[in-house]
Design an enzyme around this catalytic site. Structure first.
Site, short mmCIF file in Angstrom:
data_model
loop_
_atom_site.label_atom_id
_atom_site.label_comp_id
_atom_site.label_asym_id
_atom_site.label_seq_id
_atom_site.Cartn_x
_atom_site.Cartn_y
_atom_site.Cartn_z
N HIS A 82 0.85 -1.19 0.00
CA HIS A 82 0.00 0.00 0.00
C HIS A 82 0.88 1.24 0.00
CE1 HIS A 82 0.52 1.44 4.20
NE2 HIS A 82 0.64 0.16 4.53
N ASP A 108 6.55 2.27 6.35
CA ASP A 108 5.18 1.74 6.29
C ASP A 108 4.41 2.41 5.16
OD1 ASP A 108 2.78 0.53 6.89
OD2 ASP A 108 2.34 1.81 8.62
N GLU A 142 -5.00 1.37 3.00
CA GLU A 142 -4.75 0.39 4.06
C GLU A 142 -4.77 1.01 5.44
OE1 GLU A 142 -2.45 -2.08 6.90
OE2 GLU A 142 -2.02 -0.05 6.22
N GLU A 143 -4.24 2.23 5.56
CA GLU A 143 -4.12 2.86 6.88
C GLU A 143 -5.47 3.24 7.48
OE1 GLU A 143 -1.59 2.71 8.54
OE2 GLU A 143 0.16 2.69 7.24
N GLU A 167 4.80 -5.32 4.17
CA GLU A 167 4.92 -4.52 5.39
C GLU A 167 6.32 -4.76 5.96
OE1 GLU A 167 2.86 -2.44 6.81
OE2 GLU A 167 0.88 -2.85 5.98
N HIS A 349 4.44 4.70 12.27
CA HIS A 349 3.51 5.70 12.78
C HIS A 349 4.16 6.61 13.82
CE1 HIS A 349 -0.28 3.09 11.65
NE2 HIS A 349 0.61 3.17 10.68
#
Length: 374
Positions: A82, A108, A142-143, A167, A349
Site C-alpha cells: 500500500h 510503512d 490500508e491505513e 509490510e 507511525h
C-alpha cells in the site's frame, strides 16, 4: 555471493533513489489528489523498469489502486503493498543520516513497495524464469482499514496459492509476521443538554462528563493476558467555558488476538449505556480486520522463506504482531500469508520513521528469491 544479492548490492543506490522518488510524493490516506499523484509515480517506475504500466483501478472517494502482473504460469502469487500513509503533507521531513532514510511512509510501507518492484526487475534482468503469474497489488487505503480495497484484495486472493505482504519486518529482530491481532474501531457520540454554567448548571447534562466516564470504562477493558487492548485515541466536544457541553465524542481502537474476543468487545459496544442521567449515546463503527492466524500451509511457506534466508546467510524468525495489515484478510480466507517482507527499520507511525540503508540489498534479495522459488 548469491547472484540475486549481488544484483541488489550493485543496484543499492538505484533502489534507494526509487524509494525517495515515491516517498517524496506524499500520500495521506484521506487526500485522493495526492494519492493519485503518488500512484502515477509508481506507474513511472513500472514503465521505466518493465516497459508497461499497471492496470488502474479507479476510485471516486479514495485513491486509485494499481494492479501489475508479471510472469507466466497457471498458479498465481499475490503481493500486497500500500502507498497511503498516516502523515499529512509536510508533517515529516525526508532526510538521510546515520545509515538511515527518514520520511513519511518510508517504512510503512513505500520502502517495501519499491523492493517488490526491484524483486521482479531482478528476475527479468537476470533471466530467472518465473513459472507463475505474480500479481502485484498496490492499494491506497490500508491505513484507514482498506474500505475500498478489501473486496479487491479478497477477490485476488481467492485463486492465489500464497500471499506475500511487503509490510516491514519486526523492528530489531527482522522477523517475519505469521500472526497478527485483529482490529476494530468505534466512535461514541454523546448528546447532553446545554445550560448556563453559572445560572442554571443543574439543568444541564454535561456530555464531556459522560465521555470521561466512558473513557474510564472502555480503557478498563484492556486485558494484556488475553492480548486485548482498548485505546481511546481521540476526544472532541464542548465549546464556551460558561456553557454545559451538550455534545462530545470519542474514537476507540481495539486490538484482539481471537475471534471470541472480537465478538465479546463488539457485544459490549453494541450494548453501551450512559452513566449520566439524561445523556444519550450513539455508537458506530465495528470490526475492521479479523485476527491473522497461521495454518499448516503458512508454516510450510515460512519454512521455505527460512530456507531461502539461509542461502543469503540470514537467520530468519517468525513472530506475532499487534498491528493489523491487509494480510489479515487473506489469512482469514485460509490462504497462506507471509507478512513482514518489506524494508527493515523502526518507527511505524512515529516521527522517527526510518529504514536501515545497509539492510536494503539483503531484504530485497530475500523477497526476490522467495518470489522466484515458491
Amino acid at each position: 555471493m548469491d547472484q540475486i544479492k549481488a544484483y541488489m548490492t550493485k543496484h543499492h543506490q538505484d533502489i534507494m533513489e526509487d524509494m525517495k522518488y515515491i516517498v517524496e510524493s506524499e500520500s495521506p490516506s484521506h487526500d485522493k489528489a495526492l494519492l493519485d499523484v503518488c500512484g502515477q509515480r509508481i506507474q513511472d517506475l513500472l514503465e521505466k523498469h518493465f516497459g508497461y504500466r499497471a492496470m488502474l483501478i479507479e476510485e471516486k472517494e479514495h485513491g486509485n489502486h494499481l494492479r501489475f502482473e508479471y510472469g507466466e504460469g497457471e498458479e498465481k502469487l499475490l503481493i500486497l503493498s500500500h502507498f497511503d500513509t498516516v502523515w499529512d503533507k509536510g508533517e515529516l521531513p525526508i532526510k538521510e543520516e546515520g545509515g538511515k532514510i527518514f520520511g513519511p511512509g518510508i517504512l510503512d510501507m513505500k520502502g517495501g513497495l519499491v523492493q517488490a518492484i526491484w524483486s521482479m526487475k531482478a528476475c527479468k534482468d537476470l533471466g530467472l524464469h518465473v513459472d507463475k503469474r505474480v500479481v502485484f497489488l498496490c492499494t491506497s487505503d490500508e491505513e484507514i482499514g482498506s474500505p475500498s480495497s478489501q473486496a479487491l484484495i479478497e477477490q485476488e486472493a481467492k485463486d492465489s496459492f500464497c500471499v506475500l505482504v511487503t509490510e516491514p519486518p519486526v523492528a530489531g529482530s527482522g522477523a517475519l509476521k505469521t500472526e497478527r491481532k485483529g482490529s476494530a474501531r468505534y466512535y461514541v457520540d454523546v448528546t447532553g443538554k446545554a445550560a448556563h454554567s453559572g445560572n442554571h448548571h443543574e439543568d444541564g447534562v454535561n456530555a464531556i462528563k459522560e465521555v470521561a466516564e466512558q473513557i474510564l470504562y472502555l480503557e478498563s477493558l484492556t486485558d494484556y493476558d488475553k492480548g486485548t487492548t482498548v485505546n481511546v485515541g481521540s476526544v472532541e466536544g464542548g465549546g464556551p467555558l460558561n456553557v454545559v457541553a451538550d455534545a462530545a465524542s470519542i474514537g476507540v481502537d481495539v486490538r484482539m488476538e481471537t475471534e471470541e474476543e472480537q465478538d465479546r468487545i463488539e457485544h459490549i459496544m453494541e450494548e453501551l449505556e450512559p452513566h449520566t442521567e439524561g445523556a444519550k449515546i450513539k455508537v458506530h463503527g465495528g470490526v475492521m480486520r479479523p485476527p491473522m492466524h497461521k495454518n499448516e500451509r503458512t508454516e510450510k511457506l515460512f519454512a521455505k522463506a527460512k530456507e531461502v534466508a539461509q542461502e543469503l546467510n540470514m537467520k530468519l524468525k517468525e513472530e506475532s504482531a499487534g498491528g493489523g495489515s491487509d494480510g489479515n484478510f487473506t489469512a482469514a480466507m485460509g490462504v497462506p500469508t507471509l507478512d513482514g517482507l518489506g524494508a527493515a527499520g523502526e518507527g511505524i507511525h512515529a516521527r522517527d520513521e526510518h529504514i536501515l540503508i545497509n539492510d536494503i540489498p539483503e531484504r530485497t534479495a530475500l523477497l526476490c528469491k522467495l518470489i522466484y522459488s515458491v
